[in-house]
Design a protein around this motif. Structure first.
Motif, short mmCIF file in Angstrom:
data_model
loop_
_atom_site.label_atom_id
_atom_site.label_comp_id
_atom_site.label_asym_id
_atom_site.label_seq_id
_atom_site.Cartn_x
_atom_site.Cartn_y
_atom_site.Cartn_z
N THR A 184 12.07 -8.17 -3.70
CA THR A 184 11.77 -7.55 -4.99
C THR A 184 12.68 -8.09 -6.08
N VAL A 185 13.96 -8.24 -5.79
CA VAL A 185 14.91 -8.77 -6.77
C VAL A 185 14.55 -10.21 -7.12
N THR A 186 14.25 -11.02 -6.12
CA THR A 186 13.90 -12.42 -6.35
C THR A 186 12.61 -12.54 -7.17
N ALA A 187 11.60 -11.79 -6.80
CA ALA A 187 10.33 -11.83 -7.54
C ALA A 187 10.51 -11.32 -8.97
N THR A 188 11.29 -10.27 -9.13
CA THR A 188 11.53 -9.72 -10.47
C THR A 188 12.23 -10.74 -11.35
N LEU A 207 -3.05 -4.96 -12.16
CA LEU A 207 -3.25 -4.33 -10.85
C LEU A 207 -3.39 -5.39 -9.75
N SER A 208 -4.10 -6.45 -10.05
CA SER A 208 -4.29 -7.52 -9.08
C SER A 208 -2.96 -8.18 -8.74
N ALA A 209 -2.19 -8.55 -9.76
CA ALA A 209 -0.88 -9.18 -9.53
C ALA A 209 0.05 -8.21 -8.81
N SER A 210 -0.01 -6.94 -9.17
CA SER A 210 0.83 -5.94 -8.50
C SER A 210 0.48 -5.84 -7.02
N ALA A 211 -0.81 -5.89 -6.72
CA ALA A 211 -1.24 -5.82 -5.32
C ALA A 211 -0.76 -7.05 -4.55
N TYR A 212 -0.89 -8.23 -5.14
CA TYR A 212 -0.41 -9.44 -4.47
C TYR A 212 1.09 -9.38 -4.21
N LEU A 213 1.83 -8.95 -5.21
CA LEU A 213 3.28 -8.87 -5.05
C LEU A 213 3.70 -7.78 -4.08
N SER A 214 2.86 -6.80 -3.89
CA SER A 214 3.18 -5.68 -2.99
C SER A 214 2.79 -5.96 -1.54
N LEU A 215 2.04 -7.00 -1.30
CA LEU A 215 1.54 -7.25 0.05
C LEU A 215 2.67 -7.39 1.08
N MET A 216 3.64 -8.25 0.81
CA MET A 216 4.72 -8.46 1.77
C MET A 216 5.53 -7.17 2.01
N PRO A 217 5.95 -6.48 0.94
CA PRO A 217 6.66 -5.22 1.20
C PRO A 217 5.81 -4.18 1.93
#
Length: 161
Positions: A88-92, A54-64
């Motif tokens: 999203t593609v780059t991070a994935t 959840l923490s990593a998901s929140a960090y990755l979701s901040l910019m979008p």
């Protein structure tokens, strides 16, 4: 407004699903060792990993999330969608590559990727030699399958919105 909130929730769930799937790939890759563990411990890896996921998901979701807030301006809607999808593609792809590398590192070193790997990044030949030169095709297949599957999912989530 409701559509944007739904998109934000879907995006957060996208990353949460990604991390749960990568954990599943890890357990499947080491199925012999995982099979030897009690079911409660295997399930515990999902449960105890949830706060980190959840923490990593929140960090990755901040910019979008910030980009989606900007999408309220009609002129920026199309640009925001493209930037969010590219991010999203780059991070994935980056995280799928790390997950595939983690499989080989764990197989050879008996530990997951952590800061101990960082000093070796400047010497890729030595990394490969110490890793035993395992099957690169299997790891590339894992990387490709995870990346392709989640990029298609991201496209499905982000493109129509």
């Amino acid at each position: 407004m409701r559509a944007r909130l739904k998109l934000l929730l879907l995006y957060l769930l996208y990353w949460l699903t990604f991390f749960v799937a990568v954990r599943g790939v890890f357990l499947a890759f080491f199925h012999a060792q995982a099979r030897a563990l009690p079911t409660a411990i295997v399930a515990g890896t999902l449960w105890h990993g949830l706060p980190l996921d959840l923490s990593a998901s929140a960090y990755l979701s901040l910019m979008p999330f910030l980009l989606i807030a900007l999408s309220t301006l009609k002129r920026l809607t199309r640009l925001v969608a493209r930037i969010a999808l590219a991010y999203t593609v780059t991070a994935t792809a980056t995280l799928a590559l790390l997950a595939a590398a983690d499989l080989e590192i764990f197989r050879q070193w008996g530990r997951r990727i952590d800061a101990a790997v960082l000093p070796y990044l400047t010497h890729p030949k030595e990394i490969w030699a110490s890793a035993g030169g395992g099957s690169p095709w299997l790891l590339l297949s894992v990387f490709g399958a995870v990346t392709l599957g989640f990029v298609l999912l991201a496209w499905r989530i982000l493109r129509p919105r």
